[in-house]
Design a protein around this motif. Structure first.
Motif: not given
Length: 112
Positions: A31-44
């Protein structure tokens, strides 16, 4: 003619449908509901900051933290390709030899 289903045919089908158990998945995902989703712009942006610029002119003004010494290349573990191992391959796994026309096409960089 073909649209009517006889009662003789419908009864066995109903029993078969009832006998089929519901699908139970063989693998379970966490269950990954509580984990923050990665932001592609920040990663780039992070990658752009950490990677050195290759199109920048090289000069003596390059800061020492950006110019890291390169680590020596290590061979990939496994059996290295030798001429004997390539010659022992069955014909269906061998690379097809290039024709003279194909070599000319590659040398000039594509179609004329």
């Amino acid at each position: 003619m073909g649209s009517k289903v006889s009662s003789k045919m419908a009864a066995p089908v109903a029993r078969v449908v009832q006998a089929i158990r519901p699908h139970t998945p063989l693998i379970k995902f966490p269950n990954r509901q509580g984990l923050p989703r990665p932001n592609a712009q920040e990663a780039l942006k992070t990658l752009a900051v950490n990677l050195p610029q290759h199109n920048a002119p090289t000069s003596a003004a390059v800061s020492p933290q950006l110019s890291r010494p390169h680590a020596p290349l290590k061979p990939i573990p496994g059996t290295p390709d030798t001429l004997a191992s390539i010659q022992l391959l069955p014909a269906r796994y061998r690379r097809r030899p290039l024709t003279a026309d194909e070599m000319d096409y590659i040398q000039r960089g594509g179609p004329e």
